[in-house]
Design an enzyme around this catalytic site. Structure first.
Site, PDB file in Angstrom:
ATOM      1  N   SER A   1       1.742   2.650   8.301  1.00 11.76           N
ATOM      2  CA  SER A   1       1.764   2.574   9.744  1.00 11.76           C
ATOM      3  C   SER A   1       0.412   2.267  10.382  1.00 11.76           C
ATOM      4  O   SER A   1       0.315   2.097  11.592  1.00 11.76           O
ATOM      5  CB  SER A   1       2.289   3.898  10.309  1.00 11.76           C
ATOM      6  OG  SER A   1       1.466   4.984   9.916  1.00 11.76           O
TER       7      SER A   1
ATOM      8  N   LYS B   1      -6.412   3.995  15.250  1.00  8.55           N
ATOM      9  CA  LYS B   1      -4.965   3.906  15.299  1.00  8.55           C
ATOM     10  C   LYS B   1      -4.422   4.463  16.620  1.00  8.55           C
ATOM     11  O   LYS B   1      -4.944   5.459  17.148  1.00  8.55           O
ATOM     12  CB  LYS B   1      -4.393   4.683  14.115  1.00  8.55           C
ATOM     13  CG  LYS B   1      -2.939   4.491  13.821  1.00  8.55           C
ATOM     14  CD  LYS B   1      -2.586   5.215  12.511  1.00  8.55           C
ATOM     15  CE  LYS B   1      -1.152   5.013  12.111  1.00  8.55           C
ATOM     16  NZ  LYS B   1      -0.855   5.651  10.796  1.00  8.55           N
TER      17      LYS B   1
ATOM     18  N   SER C   1       0.469   5.187   4.430  1.00  9.02           N
ATOM     19  CA  SER C   1       0.327   4.540   5.739  1.00  9.02           C
ATOM     20  C   SER C   1      -1.061   3.998   6.015  1.00  9.02           C
ATOM     21  O   SER C   1      -1.238   3.177   6.913  1.00  9.02           O
ATOM     22  CB  SER C   1       0.696   5.528   6.851  1.00  9.02           C
ATOM     23  OG  SER C   1       2.084   5.716   6.911  1.00  9.02           O
TER      24      SER C   1
END
Length: 484
Positions: free
Chosen positions: A155, A80, A179
């Site tokens: 996310s 990420k 997320s």
């Protein structure tokens, strides 16, 4: 080589050890797929190709000398965007941090590299990691591999999209309110939210911040459940401040057969209505568990109402994320808080209340959470896992309306608030419990959906093993047709 695009990292690791494929060869294979498919997805946002190839060559040379760097030796990965990697930007999708270049690696990155992984890029996120979609002004919008008109979630949406499309062998994301689990559900992959504190979050924070954020965790994402276990054994460990006295040894899973599990089921809540397209798959998965011989209980709960749990979760969640706010944004929340009525339960009200809560009130809420953690501890003496949906619907069309309260999703033909998606994620998040998101099939619209497997604190291996055993009964990851 195309079958390797969706192979498990566990299998690829063995193939590397057996000299069936070289580390550089495998990296170049995934890089070629990324070059071919990433333009349609915009999943990988930041690249370090030269560094990755140099490390892959070194990994091949080490194997030639009979050396192993660890269980992930030579495994190509993405992570990420919000993880610090020395020399690369870490922006959280925030234009103010566009030139924020990390000076050193995050703890998770160091652990992956110590385990032998080769990280070639970072994947896209929403602004400040605060959305169930993944788009921002710096890197643009990430699309779902199953339907590019839809979101991959957020996310950790870029990471889920990259894995589902076969652009890397393993991934890493983060989770505070789903997320990591929601994108796994929306893209048809696996994601594991670890027990809070099991993996240090240092280096996954806004610039200059070292204090861990309450509730927030970092963890692995994969196409196969066994890869979550492989990653967790690599990532778990004490950080610098604890290393002198602490060690972490993950326990063995509680059970070795699906039929041996004691399973609680929490299938629905008035606070998170579930679309029939998802609930039908969930019910089918639970039926498969029951047919295996496992004990299944649809009524067991930890002794707190849905409404009280959600109130407590939203208060502590918004208090936690307030630390990421700019001063001017915090001042705005203070203004909003003074205007709220007691019966205002909108997402806007929850943000303002949590962001501005007095420390004494936070302490009382934290005490309530601690009591709940002990209630869960007793609950998991009777049950091994709790099964719930992950989210109300399968992946939904992109919706960039800046007013979150106006965003809606359709559940059984009824328009419902976007923020309802948080309830089931909160069951594990609030009380620091481990939770594995696992694929459970495709809806009638040929979109993936997943279920959530929650376990006792510290017993991450049990939820992961349940996911692995469940896949043998109902199937696991399926490649999106366009990328297979």
């Amino acid at each position: 080589m195309d079958e390797r695009a969706f192979a498990s990292a566990t299998e690829l690791s063995q193939e590397i050890r057996d000299r069936g494929i070289g580390c550089l060869e495998l990296l170049d294979f995934y890089l070629a797929r990324a070059e071919r498919h990433n333009p349609a997805l915009n999943a990988v946002a930041v690249w370090q190709i030269d560094q990755a190839r140099e490390r892959a060559r070194a990994a091949d040379a080490a194997l030639a000398r009979g050396e192993s760097w660890g269980p992930l030796h030579g495994i190509p990965m993405t992570v990420k965007e919000s993880f610090n990697i020395a020399g690369l930007p870490t922006t959280f999708g925030n234009p103010l941090w566009k030139v924020n270049i990390a000076a050193e690696n995050a703890f998770l990155i160091d652990r992956l590299e110590q385990g032998g992984a080769i990280i070639y890029g970072k994947t896209n996120v929403p602004f400040m990691l605060a959305d169930a979609q993944s788009y921002n002004e710096i890197y643009g919008t990430t699309n779902n591999p199953w339907d590019t008109a839809r979101s991959p979630g957020g996310s950790s949406g870029g990471e889920a999209a990259a894995l589902a499309a076969g652009l890397s062998a393993l991934g890493a994301g983060s989770d505070i309110a789903g997320s990591l689990r929601n994108p796994a559900h929306y893209c048809g992959v696996y994601g594991h939210k670890p027990t809070w504190g099991l993996i240090s979050t240092r280096g996954h924070a806004p610039p200059g911040i070292l204090t861990p954020t309450d509730i927030s965790v970092v963890g692995p994402m994969a196409r196969h459940a066994e890869d979550l276990d492989l990653a967790m054994r690599t990532l778990s460990g004490p950080d610098a401040l604890q290393r002198a006295a602490w060690q972490i040894q993950l326990p063995l899973p509680r059970r070795s057969r699906l039929s041996e599990f004691r399973v609680a089921v929490w299938a629905s809540s008035p606070l998170c209505r579930i679309d029939a397209s998802v609930s039908d798959l969930f019910d089918r998965a639970v039926d498969a568990v029951a047919r295996s011989g496992a004990v299944v209980d649809h009524t067991a709960r930890p002794g707190i109402s849905d409404e009280e749990h959600q109130r407590l979760f939203m208060l502590l969640l918004r208090a936690a994320t307030a630390s990421r706010m700019r001063d001017e944004d915090f001042a705005r929340q203070q203004e909003i808080a003074t205007t709220l009525s007691d019966d205002d339960i909108s997402d806007r009200a929850a943000v303002a209340r949590g962001a501005t809560v007095l420390h004494r009130a936070w302490g009382k809420a934290n005490e309530a959470r601690t009591k709940l953690r002990y209630a869960w501890h007793k609950f998991f003496e009777e049950f091994d896992v709790l099964l719930t949906p992950v989210a109300a619907t399968a992946t939904f069309p992109h919706n960039h309306n800046p007013n979150r309260d106006e965003r809606r999703v359709s559940v059984n033909g009824v328009s419902v608030p976007y923020a309802e998606q948080l309830f089931f994620a909160g069951l594990a998040s609030l009380s620091y419990l481990p939770a594995t998101a696992a694929p459970m099939g495709l809806t009638q619209d040929a979109l993936p959906a997943g279920l959530q497997i929650i376990g006792a604190e510290g017993e991450d291996t049990t939820t992961i093993e349940f996911a692995r055993l469940l896949a043998a009964e109902i199937g696991g990851f399926v490649p999106p047709p366009r990328f297979s």
